[in-house]
Design a protein around this motif. Structure first.
Motif, PDB file in Angstrom:
ATOM      1  N   GLY A 263       0.785  -1.230   0.000  1.00 10.27           N
ATOM      2  CA  GLY A 263       0.000   0.000   0.000  1.00 10.27           C
ATOM      3  C   GLY A 263       0.817   1.280   0.000  1.00 10.27           C
ATOM      4  O   GLY A 263       0.250   2.369   0.037  1.00 10.27           O
ATOM      5  N   ALA A 264       2.136   1.181  -0.043  1.00  8.92           N
ATOM      6  CA  ALA A 264       2.984   2.376  -0.005  1.00  8.92           C
ATOM      7  C   ALA A 264       2.944   3.110  -1.339  1.00  8.92           C
ATOM      8  O   ALA A 264       2.692   2.522  -2.386  1.00  8.92           O
ATOM      9  CB  ALA A 264       4.420   1.997   0.333  1.00  8.92           C
TER      10      ALA A 264
ATOM     11  N   ASP B  66      -0.289  -3.712  -3.916  1.00 12.07           N
ATOM     12  CA  ASP B  66      -1.028  -2.445  -3.975  1.00 12.07           C
ATOM     13  C   ASP B  66      -0.123  -1.219  -3.871  1.00 12.07           C
ATOM     14  O   ASP B  66      -0.554  -0.158  -3.453  1.00 12.07           O
ATOM     15  CB  ASP B  66      -2.104  -2.386  -2.880  1.00 12.07           C
ATOM     16  N   VAL B  67       1.143  -1.352  -4.229  1.00 11.20           N
ATOM     17  CA  VAL B  67       2.083  -0.241  -4.158  1.00 11.20           C
ATOM     18  C   VAL B  67       1.989   0.615  -5.423  1.00 11.20           C
ATOM     19  O   VAL B  67       1.637   0.114  -6.493  1.00 11.20           O
ATOM     20  CB  VAL B  67       3.530  -0.774  -3.947  1.00 11.20           C
ATOM     21  N   ASN B  68       2.250   1.896  -5.304  1.00  8.17           N
ATOM     22  CA  ASN B  68       2.283   2.792  -6.449  1.00  8.17           C
ATOM     23  C   ASN B  68       3.745   3.081  -6.778  1.00  8.17           C
ATOM     24  O   ASN B  68       4.424   3.768  -6.029  1.00  8.17           O
ATOM     25  CB  ASN B  68       1.552   4.099  -6.140  1.00  8.17           C
ATOM     26  N   LEU B  69       4.217   2.526  -7.903  1.00  8.74           N
ATOM     27  CA  LEU B  69       5.598   2.712  -8.348  1.00  8.74           C
ATOM     28  C   LEU B  69       5.667   3.601  -9.595  1.00  8.74           C
ATOM     29  O   LEU B  69       6.704   3.644 -10.248  1.00  8.74           O
ATOM     30  CB  LEU B  69       6.238   1.359  -8.656  1.00  8.74           C
ATOM     31  N   ARG B  70       4.600   4.303  -9.907  1.00  6.67           N
ATOM     32  CA  ARG B  70       4.564   5.128 -11.114  1.00  6.67           C
ATOM     33  C   ARG B  70       5.781   6.059 -11.159  1.00  6.67           C
ATOM     34  O   ARG B  70       6.035   6.819 -10.235  1.00  6.67           O
ATOM     35  CB  ARG B  70       3.281   5.952 -11.154  1.00  6.67           C
TER      36      ARG B  70
ATOM     37  N   ILE C 242       0.830  -0.433  -9.227  1.00 12.09           N
ATOM     38  CA  ILE C 242       0.844   0.503 -10.353  1.00 12.09           C
ATOM     39  C   ILE C 242       2.288   0.600 -10.812  1.00 12.09           C
ATOM     40  O   ILE C 242       3.167   1.029 -10.062  1.00 12.09           O
ATOM     41  CB  ILE C 242       0.307   1.887  -9.935  1.00 12.09           C
ATOM     42  N   LEU C 243       2.527   0.167 -12.055  1.00  6.03           N
ATOM     43  CA  LEU C 243       3.891   0.064 -12.574  1.00  6.03           C
ATOM     44  C   LEU C 243       4.135   0.953 -13.792  1.00  6.03           C
ATOM     45  O   LEU C 243       5.078   0.724 -14.542  1.00  6.03           O
ATOM     46  CB  LEU C 243       4.193  -1.399 -12.935  1.00  6.03           C
TER      47      LEU C 243
ATOM     48  N   THR D  14       9.251 -12.511  -9.781  1.00  5.53           N
ATOM     49  CA  THR D  14       8.553 -11.278  -9.418  1.00  5.53           C
ATOM     50  C   THR D  14       7.769 -10.837 -10.635  1.00  5.53           C
ATOM     51  O   THR D  14       8.282 -10.852 -11.743  1.00  5.53           O
ATOM     52  CB  THR D  14       9.582 -10.196  -9.009  1.00  5.53           C
ATOM     53  N   LYS D  15       6.523 -10.421 -10.460  1.00  5.83           N
ATOM     54  CA  LYS D  15       5.639 -10.091 -11.573  1.00  5.83           C
ATOM     55  C   LYS D  15       5.912  -8.718 -12.168  1.00  5.83           C
ATOM     56  O   LYS D  15       5.031  -7.866 -12.231  1.00  5.83           O
ATOM     57  CB  LYS D  15       4.189 -10.198 -11.125  1.00  5.83           C
TER      58      LYS D  15
END
Length: 144
Positions: free
Chosen positions: A80-81, A100-104, A122-123, A136-137
């Motif tokens: 969630g970070a 559920d991490v946002n890595l944008r 979010i990638l 790792t996906k």
């Protein structure tokens, strides 16, 4: 002697300007470093480069724009970070959870990601140039 102290002081001030930790999060950065726990913390723009954060609890933390270059996040919980635009260049993320991490816009170039849980992340626009990714996906086209 006063002249030497003034020079050292101005060099230190110049260095701190290059690696700012905003006043709004300095206590939470200190908490993270001392306890390895900072769930939901505001760590926007924090300089955590090279930090040893093995097993750290960073669930739902705001790490937007944070400098985590070369940080060891082995086994860290980042569920969630927000790591939007974070610098994770050469970071070590083995066995981390990043659901559920946002890595944008994050820079993961030369990072090591082994056995990372990264469901529903979010990638968009991430940089994975020369990253070592296993089980790792995250991938470029095709199957993971």
């Amino acid at each position: 002697m006063k002249k030497i102290l003034a020079v050292v002081g101005s060099i230190a001030l110049s260095f701190s300007a290059l690696h700012p930790v905003t006043a709004g999060n300095i206590e939470q950065v200190k908490q993270l470093i001392e306890t390895n726990q900072c769930m939901g913390c505001d760590l926007k723009g924090a300089d955590l480069s090279g930090a040893h954060l093995i097993g750290a609890d960073l669930r739902n933390a705001d790490l937007r724009g944070a400098n985590l270059q070369g940080a060891n996040l082995e086994g860290a919980d980042l569920d969630g970070a927000s790591l939007r635009n974070a610098d994770l260049h050469e970071a070590f993320l083995t066995n981390a959870t990043m659901n559920d991490v946002n890595l944008r816009g994050a820079d993961l170039s030369y990072a090591i990601l082994y056995d990372v849980q990264i469901d529903d992340a979010i990638l968009d626009n991430i940089n994975i140039e020369s990253a070592t990714i296993y089980n790792t996906k995250i991938g470029v086209g095709g199957e993971y």
